[in-house]
Design an enzyme around this catalytic site. Structure first.
Site, PDB file in Angstrom:
ATOM      1  CD  GLN A 115      -7.946 -16.969 -31.923  1.00  0.00           C
ATOM      2  OE1 GLN A 115      -8.931 -16.674 -31.484  1.00  0.00           O
ATOM      3  NE2 GLN A 115      -7.456 -16.078 -32.952  1.00  0.00           N
ATOM      4  CB  SER A 118      -1.812 -12.129 -29.818  1.00  0.00           C
ATOM      5  OG  SER A 118      -2.852 -11.780 -30.378  1.00  0.00           O
ATOM      6  CB  SER A 150      -9.450 -16.254 -23.672  1.00  0.00           C
ATOM      7  OG  SER A 150      -9.457 -14.904 -23.901  1.00  0.00           O
ATOM      8  CD  GLU A 233     -10.900 -13.794 -32.949  1.00  0.00           C
ATOM      9  OE1 GLU A 233     -10.110 -13.696 -33.845  1.00  0.00           O
ATOM     10  OE2 GLU A 233     -10.694 -13.368 -31.552  1.00  0.00           O
TER      11      GLU A 233
END
Lengths: 421, 373
Positions: A115, A118, A150, A233
């Site tokens: 993902q 950020s 991640s 999420e």
């Protein structure tokens, strides 16, 4: 009346899963062979549409099916990376072509997803993303940087939020892409945290390429799509099932699954310490002969009271959801309480240590565990929405307090003041 | 365990809430708390006639409705929210729970029906010194003169002791020293009851002196200290519910004010400094509420760890209520420090509840020793 119906349905689902398992589960298959079978059956993702590898069941049935799989020691679909989140987003916003191309390998684990939201310059203010995607014919050229990603180092694909227009207000200038991670324009570097571990990555885009066809919804609709991802999420977090760590069995398929899980969990060996290890407080206090200290007993009791209240509050929240409510901003209560628990644990653990709190590694008690608690717990007030953001959510959406005046939404994004460093 | 209230329970809560909004408004509280008795007889009679409040958690065999502590705690929460001043906590919670838990069947048949109808009031006399609220701390001795039990000594913090028709007194039987429960008529001439002047004028407490006062033993032979402590844990849980109701009311009032008070051209509630404090307080209160609600349900489920849950709830509620009170004064600013502003009524109750039936420290100590054992 409603209750009897749902009970009947639950029993029916259990029966159906058991029948299917009885007919199809074969411990001699390889992991990939089994998962292909599972994807076709619909039992790997029961709440997805029947057309797309699911059974069209309500989301509440997922845990029922999971439980049946677990009890029968049957291997399920992959849980690695951001596969589930990406799939939920594609199901909601993708075209049939996207679904046909991506959903299946997301379940089987043939492909891994990450993902890419950020950025170093926009954490809490996600819609302030600065990574640019500039149109070039039927493709986009991507430049910029993402962070806290991640699994990026083993990912095949990523869900990317990038800016396609600087001349419109910030939320309107974003687009949402599915980007191939295996290309020369993308570099993934591990990011080392204050506790010494490197569990996440930084991802650098240097003229990376994404096809126009791999955009979800229209150009400028990215924020709406990202909202789906973020909502899921949150929801996945709220109804998180027990961490599956594999079955301790010797057959090849179990070994393969255990390896896959080990790869996914390896960077996160410090996560128990991040929660504060409240389980160690009482034994440590007693073992170190400090339980006779009334002031320390108060500190420990205060923390246990907080933890028990937090557990009861989350059981109440879960019961409210089951009674027909939807997971709302109340989830922020649990998040904030959890951060409090971990922060206080670090404080009380180091009180118990006394001067030994200066030590780490082999010279320290429990081989550095206390040091790791101390150095990991700040993450709980940051990850998954900072304490400050959670408090704003509670204040504005639950308590109805007026919003802060903003100077970043009603003007072209290029005119909005940005980071000065 | 049932974690959320049922539709019926919510309807019940809503009903009592609406009643108290009118009949226990801050102006009604202010005027009632100025009277000698400290509460309004008409409002209490209405609570008895219309809602049969004292019958709520008394078993049907003794004329009650046979609901659980969950329902009693719902009432307490609403009473606390409205800062109701009246004999609810003294008679319906403290005294009735001690009788229900510790009296003999015969005595329950005699005493509870009268309390249920609301035409008699009882008060519990247990504490003798500050910070001692459990049976083991009782030193008062009851002597048997052949015909009657006689009590000598002094009890403190007797909630609504002045308005009570009879007192439920915890004392040790002479000779063996076992804890017993006694009943004393408040008309007895040997009794002296003096008001203890309190910071919270909405919860009256008195000092009761016994001078060879005649008493009836209402508990069975043998030590009933455990039963008394069970009742006190149940009462503590009701107190926590009351405190949560009060804390919620304070937070609501602070937030409403922050929306209409403008400074620097904005409602002060739009400043993050206040939002974050309101959110912290909301978390404190939600946690305390979860603990109080779960503890009450656990009593009804017959769980064994009630004293643990009561202590968790009291530790959490004590801090949540007091911070709510302090923060609410601060939200209001200067006006929050005036007599005219209602906040100080709850501010007073917050402190008095914090230290009543065991301070947060006492409960934490009891809790940690239980789980370490």
């Amino acid at each position: 009346m409603t209750e009897t119906v749902s009970l009947a349905t639950e029993q029916q689902v259990r029966d159906d899963v058991r029948d299917w398992i009885a007919l199809n589960w074969n411990v001699k298959l390889s992991l990939s062979e089994w998962r292909e079978l599972l994807a076709d059956s619909g039992w790997g993702a029961p709440s997805w549409p029947a057309r797309w590898y699911g059974k069209g069941l309500p989301a509440t049935m997922n845990s029922i099916v999971e439980e049946e799989f677990f009890n029968a020691q049957v291997v399920g679909v992959t849980r690695k990376g951001a596969n589930r989140l990406a799939a939920q987003t594609i199901l909601a916003h993708g075209t049939d072509a996207h679904k046909k191309r991506f959903l299946r390998p997301m379940l089987t684990g043939a492909e891994t997803w990450c993902q890419l939201f950020s950025e170093p310059g926009s954490g809490s203010d996600l819609a302030g993303a600065m990574t640019r995607a500039v149109r070039d014919g039927d493709r986009y050229i991507v430049n910029g940087q993402k962070v806290w990603t991640s699994m990026a180092h083993i990912s095949d694909w990523g869900i990317l939020l990038a800016r396609t227009d600087m001349d419109v207000p910030k939320h309107q200038g974003l687009s949402f892409f599915l980007i191939d991670m295996r290309q020369p324009g993308i570099e993934v570097r591990p990011l080392r945290q204050m506790n010494g571990h490197a569990s996440f990555n930084e991802v650098f885009f240097d003229n990376a390429v994404v096809n126009e066809n791999d955009r979800l919804e229209d150009e400028g609709d990215g924020w709406r799509v990202a909202t789906t991802t973020l909502l899921n999420e949150r929801r996945n977090f709220d109804v998180a099932s027990k961490k599956h760590t594999g079955f301790d069995r010797q057959e090849q398929i179990y070994v393969e699954e255990a390896e896959e899980i080990a790869v996914a969990l390896a960077p996160h060996s410090w996560y128990p310490q991040r929660e504060g290890r409240i389980d160690l407080l009482l034994p440590r206090a007693i073992e170190r002969g400090k339980f006779g200290d009334a002031a320390l007993r108060q500190e420990i009791a205060r923390l246990f009271v907080l933890q028990r209240c937090r557990e009861m509050a989350s059981q109440r929240a879960r019961a409210a959801i089951e009674a027909g409510g939807t997971p709302g901003p109340e989830g922020s209560v649990g998040k904030l309480a959890g951060a409090r628990v971990s922060r206080e644990c670090a404080r009380v653990h180091t009180i118990i240590s006394g001067a030994d709190a200066m030590l780490d590694g082999v010279d320290s008690e429990l081989n550095g565990t206390v040091a790791e608690i101390f150095l990991s717990t700040p993450a709980n007030s940051l990850a998954g929405g900072t304490d400050e953001i959670q408090k704003n959510i509670l204040a504005e959406r639950v308590l109805g307090m007026p919003k802060e005046p903003r100077n970043d939404v009603d003007r072209p994004f290029k005119g909005v003041p940005k980071n000065a460093l | 365990m049932q974690y959320v209230l049922t539709e019926e329970q919510n309807a019940f809560r809503e009903m009592i809430h609406r009643f108290l909004e009118v009949h226990s408004s801050s102006s009604r509280i202010r005027s009632a708390s100025l009277t000698e008795l400290g509460w309004d007889r008409d409002v209490w009679q209405q609570l008895c006639a219309e809602f049969e409040v004292p019958a709520t958690c008394v078993p049907e065999a003794y004329g009650g409705h046979g609901f659980g502590l969950t329902e009693l705690a719902i009432l307490a929460e609403e009473m606390g929210r409205a800062l109701y001043c009246g004999p609810f906590f003294g008679s319906t919670v403290l005294a009735s729970l001690v009788i229900s838990n510790g009296a003999t069947d015969e005595m329950k048949k005699l005493l509870l029906p009268e309390l249920v109808k609301g035409n008699k009031l009882a008060a519990l006399a247990i504490a003798e010194t500050c910070d001692r609220w459990r049976a083991a701390d009782v030193t008062m001795v009851a002597t048997d003169d052949g015909d009657h039990w006689r009590l000598n000594g002094e009890k403190l913090f007797v909630v609504d002791g002045l308005g009570a028709d009879f007192l439920i007194v915890i004392a040790r039987c002479a000779a063996k020293g076992e804890i017993g429960i006694f009943k004393v008529s408040s008309r007895d001439q040997s009794l002296s009851r003096l008001e203890m002047q309190g910071i919270d004028r909405t919860r009256r407490m008195s000092r009761v002196r016994f001078n060879n006062t005649q008493a009836t033993k209402i508990s069975r032979a043998g030590d009933v200290g455990d039963l008394v402590d069970d009742a006190l844990d149940q009462a503590t849980i009701c107190l926590c519910a009351e405190m949560v109701g009060g804390a919620e009311r304070l937070l609501e009032s602070a937030i409403e004010y922050s929306k209409v008070r403008f400074q620097f051209g904005r409602p002060i509630g739009s400043f993050q400094a206040l939002k974050h404090r309101a959110a912290d307080l909301f978390v404190d209160i939600e946690l305390a509420k979860a603990a109080a609600r779960c503890a009450a349900t656990a009593v009804d489920d017959g769980d064994e760890n009630i004293s643990e849950l009561a202590s968790i709830a009291k530790a959490a509620a004590s801090e949540a209520y007091m911070s709510a009170a302090l923060e609410t004064v601060q939200f209001y600013g200067g006006i929050g420090f005036t007599w005219e502003n209602d906040t100080h009524l709850w501010f007073r109750r917050a402190k008095s509840s914090e230290v009543f039936l065991g301070t947060a420290d006492w409960h934490r100590e009891r809790f940690i020793k239980q789980i370490a054992a």
